[in-house]
Scaffold this motif. Structure first.
Motif, PDB file in Angstrom:
ATOM      1  N   ILE A 410      37.198 -55.386  32.862  1.00 41.24           N
ATOM      2  CA  ILE A 410      36.060 -56.345  33.429  1.00 41.24           C
ATOM      3  C   ILE A 410      36.379 -57.736  32.840  1.00 41.24           C
ATOM      4  CG2 ILE A 410      33.793 -56.925  33.517  1.00 41.24           C
ATOM      5  CD1 ILE A 410      32.921 -54.176  33.535  1.00 41.24           C
ATOM      6  N   LYS A 427      34.617 -50.792  31.851  1.00 40.40           N
ATOM      7  CA  LYS A 427      33.729 -49.866  32.522  1.00 40.40           C
ATOM      8  C   LYS A 427      34.125 -48.512  32.326  1.00 40.40           C
ATOM      9  CE  LYS A 427      30.243 -48.745  35.272  1.00 40.40           C
ATOM     10  NZ  LYS A 427      30.259 -47.356  34.859  1.00 40.40           N
ATOM     11  N   TYR A 432      29.595 -49.409  29.228  1.00 39.37           N
ATOM     12  CA  TYR A 432      30.431 -50.146  29.250  1.00 39.37           C
ATOM     13  C   TYR A 432      31.098 -50.129  27.433  1.00 39.37           C
ATOM     14  CZ  TYR A 432      28.937 -51.808  33.668  1.00 39.37           C
ATOM     15  OH  TYR A 432      28.487 -52.143  34.819  1.00 39.37           O
ATOM     16  N   TYR A 491      24.571 -51.381  29.640  1.00 42.31           N
ATOM     17  CA  TYR A 491      24.689 -52.380  30.598  1.00 42.31           C
ATOM     18  C   TYR A 491      25.945 -53.431  30.650  1.00 42.31           C
ATOM     19  CZ  TYR A 491      23.362 -55.758  26.976  1.00 42.31           C
ATOM     20  OH  TYR A 491      23.358 -56.702  25.826  1.00 42.31           O
ATOM     21  N   GLN A 492      26.200 -54.015  31.642  1.00 44.67           N
ATOM     22  CA  GLN A 492      27.116 -55.005  31.773  1.00 44.67           C
ATOM     23  C   GLN A 492      26.907 -56.278  31.038  1.00 44.67           C
ATOM     24  OE1 GLN A 492      29.461 -55.270  35.651  1.00 44.67           O
ATOM     25  NE2 GLN A 492      30.372 -57.393  34.747  1.00 44.67           N
TER      26      GLN A 492
END
Length: 839
Positions: A410, A427, A432, A491-492
């Protein structure tokens, strides 16, 4: 430049009387262009035709050509004067074209002036050519932008810039708009300045132009190139000067000979022929042909000679600055050991699936990796450390492509010179993960936890100290280390977050960068040649000491110094230190240039290498500059030698040949001159003996223009020819003269000129063949050139016989055969005599 760094951007804008919102007005632009000039880099040209012609005409051999041409016009010869005039023009034009070619090698850099940028003028955004940008302009930039001038940043949004063209550093640099407090000692410390020629790799922003054109850092670098070009191109000038000395000697000797014989008007024709002999020789053509052949021979060895004068300059080298990889060590890394879970594991004992810590290090090494590896060919492309990880993993049946498919990339947070670690956000199947690897100190200071037996635990000071001790232990073994860490997210995370924090330390991988084969012998060879080896390396000081001792470059620890130690020294302390040091560890390109400059100042002749624009100062300061590896076109063009791989081996190949070339050049001059001197002696003899056509224009033109060209090339190219002394040269000329007088005695004019041609041509060919030990059985370029000489002579002799219908009597033929046999016997005895003198 420091005043722009140490003030706020608002103060800089005010200082330059600009406006952030509106930029410059059209009215202001004209005034600033008049005051500061444009942003065009004007490379100072030392190669203007008018200047070239003046410099060329001042050369001794050209002056002599002019004098002889004038004399021939005064003597009112029929056509000799036009031949000599033609040679004068050829020599002048050849020199001019050579200098123009050199000028083009620098001039192509002006293409850097024609990039475009977004600039605010009169409150509007305009797309302008780089050369139109002025000091005080407000410039906008984004990912992929090429910076058009030196710019003080006003607004920076996550800017990362590639500055290797300027500073030579390969890491991306983070930039910001804040002022910098305190002193600034290098370009790398100017974090709020963008330099012309650098490239934005991430982020966006805007800034105000503070330097343009030749005043920019890039402009200063490129301005060096003309100076380097002019000071280093010496060989052709030396060749022409040496030839001028021979011509002047010939002219004086012939003039004295004519004066001693008496009546000048009576021997008008012989005087003109003598002047034709002296000038009728294409030295420029021979030089160009020899250069072309030798360059091709070296290109076949993967060595490009950019500046032919390197063969002249390289013999003077007494200090060699070495880059570790490619000279002292091989261009490869090998995974040697792991440290994880509190223990050291040798690479041969590694099992990917049985240890969760080892598995995590494998995964990070492959996911946090931008290189490629071909398993079948066992070759890689990219960073050597990354290739080593790919290769090692492949040996354990673990492959990057499979991991990449399962763990989508990412974000990449690149290394820079301050934060020497690389992080990739992936990911995963669940959540993550930020995977990081890099310098131990950089990684460890961002870690709050440690993975022990697959479980994340708080990282204590005791464990940190143990990790550092292991790192020192690996370095003391000469190994190169990298630390591995990660951080999980449910979470990203965005790019605004501090992803590289609260990380989990996994372990250390120690890699070996093997020494090149026979490195001790190579270093001994360097020292035996009277050259001091000085090493630059990117590894830490402890590892550098171990490696340098193994290579026999140093014997004491205090002969190694690190960049951090140098940063704290003043100028005098630096001068006092550099003479004692033989290895410099982790120094920036600016300090490297300062060190080379100090050796230059002390009168040393140095050789240094490089492969980025940041290395240009080092290459420029060197007597011989070597570009290597993946050097860009600019660096190749302005260096003296380019070697793709193993530049140290390439240096010695060039140096060894340079010694041969210097000797061959001397032999070629003496070999040519012995024939020219024989021609002049024959002309003087014809005056004394009252022979009219002993040597005619056809003979002179054929021998000097057509025959001596391939023969001169043989002398220049042959590597094991016999040394020639001046006395030997004169003796050979006398023998050729006597043989010519003997064979032409009592025959008519047409036969005289034919027999003179045969004797002189045969003598020249025999002399060249014997002196250069040319084998008739073995294929070589020298044998080919000798056959060309024989063929040319045969064709010309047959043509003269047929055209003039010449019939030689038996007596003349016998005399001719006797003369040729005498010449052969003379060359055999002469060679044996030479061999006996060499024993």
């Amino acid at each position: 430049m420091n005043k722009y760094c140490n003030n706020t951007w608002a103060q800089v804008v005010e200082m330059l009387d600009s406006n952030v919102q509106k930029g410059l007005s059209s009215f202001e632009c004209e005034a600033r262009k008049e005051k500061y000039g444009t942003n065009k880099i004007d490379l100072p040209s030392g190669n203007r035709i008018s200047k070239n012609i003046i410099n060329i005409i001042k050369q001794a051999h050209i002056i002599l050509y002019i004098v002889i041409t004038v004399l021939l016009f005064i003597l009112e010869t029929n056509f000799y004067k036009y031949i000599v005039l033609g040679f004068l023009i050829i020599n002048v034009m050849g020199s001019i074209l050579y200098n123009i070619k050199r000028g083009k090698e620098i001039g192509f850099l002006e293409k850097l002036n024609f990039a475009t940028s977004i600039v605010i003028r009169d409150g509007r955004e305009l797309l302008l050519k780089s050369e139109e940008i002025l000091i005080g302009d407000i410039v906008k930039f984004k990912n992929g932008s090429v910076i058009p001038a030196d710019i003080r940043i006003i607004k920076a949004i996550n800017i990362k810039v590639d500055e290797k063209n300027i500073t030579g550093e390969t890491f991306y640099k983070e930039k910001f708009e804040s002022k910098i407090s305190g002193s600034i000692n290098s370009l790398g410390e100017m974090k709020n300045i963008l330099f012309k020629g650098s490239v934005i790799k991430d982020g966006e922003g805007e800034g105000i132009v503070i330097s343009t054109g030749n005043s920019t850092q890039l402009g200063k670098l490129l301005a060096m190139l003309t100076y380097a070009s002019n000071k280093k191109h010496t060989l052709l000038d030396k060749i022409q000067k040496k030839w001028g000395n021979y011509l002047l000697s010939s002219f004086i000797l012939f003039a004295l000979g004519i004066l001693l014989t008496g009546n000048l008007e009576k021997y008008h024709d012989q005087v003109e022929k003598g002047l034709l002999v002296i000038t009728c020789f294409p030295i420029i053509i021979i030089s160009m042909l020899a250069f072309k052949i030798i360059l091709k021979q070296f290109k076949n060895k993967d060595i490009n000679i950019i500046n032919f004068s390197a063969f002249d300059l390289i013999n003077t080298i007494n200090v060699m600055f070495l880059d570790k990889i490619g000279a002292i060590t091989k261009e490869e890394m090998i995974v040697d050991k792991f440290f994880t879970d509190g223990e050291i594991i040798f690479s041969k004992d590694i099992d990917y699936s049985k240890n969760i810590n080892v598995t995590r290090i494998f995964d990070i090494s492959l996911l946090c990796n931008n290189s490629t590896y071909n398993i079948e060919e066992n070759t890689g492309k990219g960073d050597l450390t990354e290739i080593a990880y790919l290769q090692f993993a492949a040996q354990k049946k673990v492959y990057k492509s499979i991991l990449d498919n399962k763990n989508f990339r990412i974000i990449e947070i690149p290394m820079d010179s301050d934060k020497k670690m690389l992080t990739i956000l992936n990911k995963m199947q669940k959540g993550y993960r930020a995977n990081s690897r890099g310098n131990l100190d950089s990684v460890l200071e961002r870690c709050t936890h440690i993975m022990l037996d697959g479980i994340e635990k708080e990282l204590t000071d005791e464990e940190k100290n143990k990790i550092k001790d292991i790192d020192i232990k690996f370095s003391a073994e000469g190994l190169i280390t990298q630390a591995f860490a990660y951080r999980n997210f449910n979470y990203q995370p965005s790019t605004d977050e501090n992803i590289e924090s609260n990380m989990v330390f996994v372990g250390i991988v120690a890699l070996e960068n093997p020494l090149t084969d026979d490195i001790e012998e190579t270093v001994r060879e360097i020292k035996d040649n009277g050259i001091i080896p000085i090493l630059f390396t990117e590894e830490n000081k402890i590892s550098a000491i171990t490696m340098a001792k193994k290579a026999k470059i140093i014997y004491k620890n205090d002969q190694v110094v690190s960049g951090i130690e140098l940063d704290s020294l003043n100028s005098q302390e630096l001068i006092d230190l550099v003479g004692k040091v033989r290895v410099f560890s982790r120094i920036n390109p600016e300090i490297k240039s300062q060190i080379i400059a100090l050796f230059n100042k002390d009168g040393y002749k140095v050789v240094a290498s490089g492969e980025t624009l940041g290395d240009l100062p080092s290459i420029n300061l060197s007597e011989v500059g070597i570009s290597k590896g993946n050097a860009p076109l600019i660096v190749k063009k302005v260096s003296d030698i380019y070697v793709k791989e193993n530049y140290l081996d390439g240096f010695f190949k060039v140096r060894d040949y340079a010694k041969i070339f210097k000797s061959n050049l001397d032999r070629a001059f003496k070999g040519i001159y012995s024939i020219v001197f024989a021609e002049l002696m024959i002309l003087l003899s014809s005056i004394i003996l009252s022979y009219n056509q002993m040597l005619n224009v056809t003979n002179i033109v054929f021998i000097n223009i057509f025959l001596l060209v391939p023969l001169a090339l043989i002398f220049i190219l042959k590597e094991n020819g016999q040394e020639l002394k001046n006395k030997q040269m004169i003796v050979r000329s006398v023998i050729l003269t006597l043989a010519t007088i003997f064979v032409t005695y009592g025959v008519n004019d047409n036969q005289k000129s034919l027999l003179s041609l045969i004797i002189l041509s045969t003598g020249a060919i025999l002399f060249t063949a014997f002196n250069n030990n040319i084998s008739i059985q073995k294929k070589s370029i020298e044998r080919k050139l000798l056959f060309i000489s024989l063929l040319l002579t045969t064709i010309v002799v047959l043509a003269i016989v047929l055209i003039k219908n010449i019939i030689l009597t038996k007596v003349v033929i016998i005399n001719l055969i006797i003369s040729i046999i005498v010449l052969i016997i003379f060359e055999i005895l002469f060679k044996r005599w030479q061999n006996s003198l060499m024993r």
